[in-house]
Design a protein around this motif. Structure first.
Motif, mmCIF file in Angstrom:
data_model
loop_
_atom_site.group_PDB
_atom_site.id
_atom_site.type_symbol
_atom_site.label_atom_id
_atom_site.label_comp_id
_atom_site.label_asym_id
_atom_site.label_seq_id
_atom_site.Cartn_x
_atom_site.Cartn_y
_atom_site.Cartn_z
ATOM 1 N N GLN A 179 3.472 -13.363 101.571
ATOM 2 C CA GLN A 179 2.808 -13.691 100.317
ATOM 3 C C GLN A 179 2.152 -12.449 99.725
ATOM 4 O OE1 GLN A 179 -0.534 -16.429 100.954
ATOM 5 N NE2 GLN A 179 -0.537 -15.872 103.106
ATOM 6 N N ALA A 180 1.715 -12.588 98.480
ATOM 7 C CA ALA A 180 1.051 -11.488 97.787
ATOM 8 C C ALA A 180 0.063 -12.072 96.791
ATOM 9 C CB ALA A 180 2.070 -10.603 97.070
ATOM 10 N N THR A 181 -0.913 -11.267 96.412
ATOM 11 C CA THR A 181 -1.916 -11.678 95.425
ATOM 12 C C THR A 181 -1.897 -10.688 94.279
ATOM 13 O OG1 THR A 181 -3.316 -12.651 97.141
ATOM 14 C CG2 THR A 181 -4.358 -12.143 95.031
ATOM 15 N N PHE A 182 -1.942 -11.222 93.072
ATOM 16 C CA PHE A 182 -2.006 -10.392 91.873
ATOM 17 C C PHE A 182 -3.064 -11.003 90.960
ATOM 18 C CE2 PHE A 182 -0.469 -9.246 87.547
ATOM 19 C CZ PHE A 182 -0.557 -7.867 87.672
ATOM 20 N N LEU A 189 -3.750 -14.823 90.906
ATOM 21 C CA LEU A 189 -2.541 -15.528 91.306
ATOM 22 C C LEU A 189 -2.166 -15.200 92.746
ATOM 23 C CD1 LEU A 189 -0.002 -17.240 90.541
ATOM 24 C CD2 LEU A 189 1.086 -15.078 89.875
ATOM 25 N N SER A 190 -1.980 -16.245 93.558
ATOM 26 C CA SER A 190 -1.464 -16.093 94.911
ATOM 27 C C SER A 190 -0.022 -16.575 94.925
ATOM 28 C CB SER A 190 -2.298 -16.899 95.908
ATOM 29 O OG SER A 190 -3.615 -16.398 95.988
ATOM 30 N N LEU A 191 0.859 -15.777 95.488
ATOM 31 C CA LEU A 191 2.289 -16.082 95.497
ATOM 32 C C LEU A 191 2.808 -16.238 96.907
ATOM 33 C CD1 LEU A 191 3.746 -13.520 92.930
ATOM 34 C CD2 LEU A 191 3.644 -15.990 92.628
ATOM 35 N N CYS A 192 3.691 -17.228 97.087
ATOM 36 C CA CYS A 192 4.483 -17.337 98.309
ATOM 37 C C CYS A 192 5.867 -16.779 98.029
ATOM 38 C CB CYS A 192 4.633 -18.804 98.724
ATOM 39 S SG CYS A 192 3.171 -19.499 99.490
ATOM 40 N N PHE A 193 6.463 -16.125 99.037
ATOM 41 C CA PHE A 193 7.825 -15.639 98.914
ATOM 42 C C PHE A 193 8.749 -16.490 99.777
ATOM 43 C CE2 PHE A 193 5.543 -11.486 98.122
ATOM 44 C CZ PHE A 193 5.744 -11.529 96.747
ATOM 45 N N PRO A 194 9.926 -16.816 99.271
ATOM 46 C CA PRO A 194 10.844 -17.687 100.012
ATOM 47 C C PRO A 194 11.600 -16.948 101.111
ATOM 48 C CG PRO A 194 11.857 -17.015 97.956
ATOM 49 C CD PRO A 194 10.462 -16.446 97.937
ATOM 50 N N GLU A 195 12.094 -17.713 102.073
ATOM 51 C CA GLU A 195 13.015 -17.171 103.060
ATOM 52 C C GLU A 195 14.410 -17.146 102.452
ATOM 53 O OE1 GLU A 195 12.950 -19.033 106.841
ATOM 54 O OE2 GLU A 195 10.760 -18.973 107.029
ATOM 55 N N ILE A 196 15.069 -16.000 102.520
ATOM 56 C CA ILE A 196 16.418 -15.835 101.978
ATOM 57 C C ILE A 196 17.333 -15.389 103.113
ATOM 58 C CG2 ILE A 196 17.861 -14.610 100.309
ATOM 59 C CD1 ILE A 196 15.824 -16.459 98.995
ATOM 60 N N THR A 197 18.370 -16.147 103.358
ATOM 61 C CA THR A 197 19.288 -15.845 104.458
ATOM 62 C C THR A 197 19.856 -14.431 104.336
ATOM 63 O OG1 THR A 197 19.918 -18.181 104.605
ATOM 64 C CG2 THR A 197 21.377 -16.581 105.660
ATOM 65 N N GLY A 198 19.709 -13.658 105.394
ATOM 66 C CA GLY A 198 20.273 -12.314 105.433
ATOM 67 C C GLY A 198 19.376 -11.232 104.873
ATOM 68 N N LEU A 199 18.253 -11.624 104.264
ATOM 69 C CA LEU A 199 17.338 -10.664 103.652
ATOM 70 C C LEU A 199 15.931 -10.823 104.220
ATOM 71 C CD1 LEU A 199 18.380 -10.933 99.885
ATOM 72 C CD2 LEU A 199 19.211 -9.286 101.577
ATOM 73 N N THR A 200 15.173 -9.729 104.181
ATOM 74 C CA THR A 200 13.787 -9.746 104.638
ATOM 75 C C THR A 200 12.897 -9.160 103.549
ATOM 76 O OG1 THR A 200 14.466 -9.431 106.945
ATOM 77 C CG2 THR A 200 12.173 -8.933 106.403
ATOM 78 N N GLU A 201 11.772 -9.814 103.299
ATOM 79 C CA GLU A 201 10.783 -9.250 102.386
ATOM 80 C C GLU A 201 10.082 -8.135 103.156
ATOM 81 O OE1 GLU A 201 8.184 -7.781 100.391
ATOM 82 O OE2 GLU A 201 7.027 -9.193 101.639
ATOM 83 N N CYS A 202 10.271 -6.886 102.724
ATOM 84 C CA CYS A 202 9.957 -5.723 103.562
ATOM 85 C C CYS A 202 9.016 -4.727 102.890
ATOM 86 C CB CYS A 202 11.275 -5.022 103.942
ATOM 87 S SG CYS A 202 11.234 -4.072 105.468
ATOM 88 N N TYR A 203 8.360 -5.114 101.816
ATOM 89 C CA TYR A 203 7.554 -4.152 101.075
ATOM 90 C C TYR A 203 6.336 -3.671 101.866
ATOM 91 C CZ TYR A 203 5.016 -2.018 97.179
ATOM 92 O OH TYR A 203 4.348 -1.144 96.363
ATOM 93 N N ASP A 204 5.846 -4.475 102.808
ATOM 94 C CA ASP A 204 4.679 -4.062 103.587
ATOM 95 C C ASP A 204 5.004 -2.964 104.588
ATOM 96 O OD1 ASP A 204 2.864 -5.675 102.328
ATOM 97 O OD2 ASP A 204 2.992 -7.311 103.777
ATOM 98 N N ASN A 205 6.300 -2.737 104.847
ATOM 99 C CA ASN A 205 6.669 -1.662 105.759
ATOM 100 C C ASN A 205 6.373 -0.312 105.085
ATOM 101 O OD1 ASN A 205 8.617 0.466 106.852
ATOM 102 N ND2 ASN A 205 8.859 -1.191 108.344
#
Length: 236
Positions: free
Chosen positions: A40-43, A46-62
């Motif tokens: 998730q992220a906050t802007f 606004l608080s946002l949830c990110f979905p799970e997507i097959t084959g992909l990873t939400e990786c911006y925190d890396n």
């Protein structure tokens, strides 16, 4: 984008109260958003949830991914999420040295932080983006230090299609050429404006273009992502 948002803010100020016949989007509050968000992220407010997507990873925190992606971010925007293929995220230490496609970027415009936006205003933004604004934006991009220093050149995008997947989003399908010293490629890009609790967020998806089937896949991916994005933020 900043100029577009500013124009809308000014027009809203001069217009005063909205027409009583205009209905705001019925949306859940932040407290109603599912508590099972794995990413998730906050802007602003606004608080946002990110979905799970097959084959992909939400990786911006890396840190390795963030440091590379941030080099190409417009300071007028805030990146909220960045999806790349699972294997690429697992080997993020090499992220800056590989060529890749099939990725998503979720971002918001700083000028619109905490701004209560209507569907009509969202549609105005997307209409204005198809009337020459993108061409001017590409001129600025190519002149920016991040792109010029790496000798990356992005062509003016070609608009292929504009449509709405649902009442809370508007999508553009674009083709653009990207070249550097080592390679030249054509990419299909979908750019979707999404209203989450009356706050505007942008989702872009990038795929290498080979033929018409690439655009079909781009549109299919985009439809799946936006549907899941809205669902995890408690939109039916």
């Amino acid at each position: 984008m900043k100029k577009i948002i500013l124009l809308l803010l000014l027009s809203s100020t001069f217009m005063g109260c909205k027409n009583n016949a205009e209905k705001d989007t019925i949306a859940p509050t932040d407290e109603q958003v599912g508590s099972n968000c794995e990413s998730q992220a906050t802007f602003g407010d606004l608080s946002l949830c990110f979905p799970e997507i097959t084959g992909l990873t939400e990786c911006y925190d890396n840190p390795s991914v963030r440091s590379v992606v941030d080099q190409f971010n417009d300071s007028e925007n805030t990146i909220l999420g960045y999806y790349i293929e699972d294997a690429l995220c697992r080997n993020a230490a090499n992220f800056g040295t590989v060529s890749y496609d099939n990725y998503y970027q979720i971002y918001a415009t700083n000028m619109a932080k905490n701004y209560h936006m209507t569907v009509d205003e969202m549609n105005q933004i997307m209409t204005m983006m198809t009337s020459g604004f993108l061409d001017k934006t590409m001129e600025t991009v190519n002149e920016s230090e991040a792109f010029s220093a790496k000798k990356i050149e992005v062509s003016e995008p070609t608009l292929i299609e504009k449509y709405r997947l649902n009442p809370n989003s508007s999508t553009l399908i674009l083709l653009m050429n990207i070249a550097n010293e080592n390679e030249a490629r054509t990419m299909g890009v979908s750019m979707t404006a999404v209203l989450i609790r009356n706050r505007i967020v942008f989702v872009t998806h990038y795929l290498d273009y080979e033929d018409e089937s690439s655009l079909d896949m781009l549109k299919e991916h985009t439809e799946t992502f936006i549907a899941k994005f809205l669902k995890v933020n408690n939109y039916s």
